[in-house]
Enzyme design. Structure first.
Site, PDB file in Angstrom:
ATOM      1  N   HIS A   1       0.839  -1.203   0.000  1.00  9.39           N
ATOM      2  CA  HIS A   1       0.000   0.000   0.000  1.00  9.39           C
ATOM      3  C   HIS A   1       0.877   1.258   0.000  1.00  9.39           C
ATOM      4  CE1 HIS A   1      -3.901  -1.973   1.745  1.00  9.39           C
ATOM      5  NE2 HIS A   1      -3.494  -2.525   0.625  1.00  9.39           N
TER       6      HIS A   1
ATOM      7  N   GLU B   1       0.897   3.863   1.859  1.00  7.24           N
ATOM      8  CA  GLU B   1       1.407   4.266   3.177  1.00  7.24           C
ATOM      9  C   GLU B   1       2.643   3.447   3.560  1.00  7.24           C
ATOM     10  OE1 GLU B   1      -1.702   3.408   2.352  1.00  7.24           O
ATOM     11  OE2 GLU B   1      -3.158   4.099   3.836  1.00  7.24           O
TER      12      GLU B   1
ATOM     13  N   CYS C   1      -2.197  -0.576   7.468  1.00  7.49           N
ATOM     14  CA  CYS C   1      -1.413   0.655   7.434  1.00  7.49           C
ATOM     15  C   CYS C   1      -1.537   1.415   8.755  1.00  7.49           C
ATOM     16  CB  CYS C   1      -1.830   1.520   6.262  1.00  7.49           C
ATOM     17  SG  CYS C   1      -1.399   0.763   4.688  1.00  7.49           S
TER      18      CYS C   1
ATOM     19  N   CYS D   1      -6.067   1.725   5.883  1.00  7.99           N
ATOM     20  CA  CYS D   1      -6.687   0.451   6.269  1.00  7.99           C
ATOM     21  C   CYS D   1      -6.107  -0.004   7.616  1.00  7.99           C
ATOM     22  CB  CYS D   1      -6.427  -0.596   5.192  1.00  7.99           C
ATOM     23  SG  CYS D   1      -4.713  -1.160   5.159  1.00  7.99           S
TER      24      CYS D   1
END
Ligand SMILES: [Zn+2]
Length: 149
Positions: free
Chosen positions: A56, A58, A89, A86
């Site tokens: 992801h 992040e 993260c 999410c």
């Protein structure tokens, strides 16, 4: 006119990252990490390219920021991310002890807020910065993907 270094300014940088993800056929989420009004890390979703569900935006930005700072903690740093983080993260951000998280669009299903994921007690979270731009990009992506399939 000189652009002020405000949340909108840095969220635009995160949106540029999301656009890059979009161009690569990745779900368009982008992130930057800022310290003293300076972008020290950028990241965008790379889950398709890396074949890795943890890739992801992040996560990429957290690793890049730690490399830049030469330390694993992101105190005094602000993360700008186009979509509410999410659980994974948010968990990684917990460990980073980041000072502030600013997100764009809400993610009611998979976002950390509705799922009650715990953030570090020192972390401030704010949202809604350029939310429409971020969610329009996501919508455009999914419409296009459905059309191609
Ligand atoms: Zn995530």
């Amino acid at each position: 006119m000189i652009e002020p270094f405000d949340d909108t300014y840095f969220m635009k940088k995160a949106l540029q990252e999301a656009e890059t993800a979009y161009e690569k056929g990745e779900i368009p989420v982008g992130a930057v990490i800022v310290i003293d009004n300076k972008v020290i890390a950028r990241g965008h979703n790379l889950t398709e390219m890396l074949n890795d569900v943890t890739a992801h935006a992040e996560m990429q930005a957290i690793t890049a920021a730690a490399n830049f700072l030469g330390g694993k903690y992101l105190q005094n740093c602000t993360l700008y991310v186009t979509l509410e983080p999410c659980q994974m993260c948010a968990g990684a951000l917990y460990w980073s002890q980041i000072s502030k998280i600013v997100y764009g669009a809400r993610d009611l299903e998979r976002g950390c807020i509705n799922l009650n994921t715990k953030l570090h007690p020192k972390t401030i979270i704010e949202g809604g910065v350029l939310a429409e731009e971020a969610s329009n990009l996501m919508k455009r992506f999914f419409i296009e993907r459905r059309r191609l399939n």
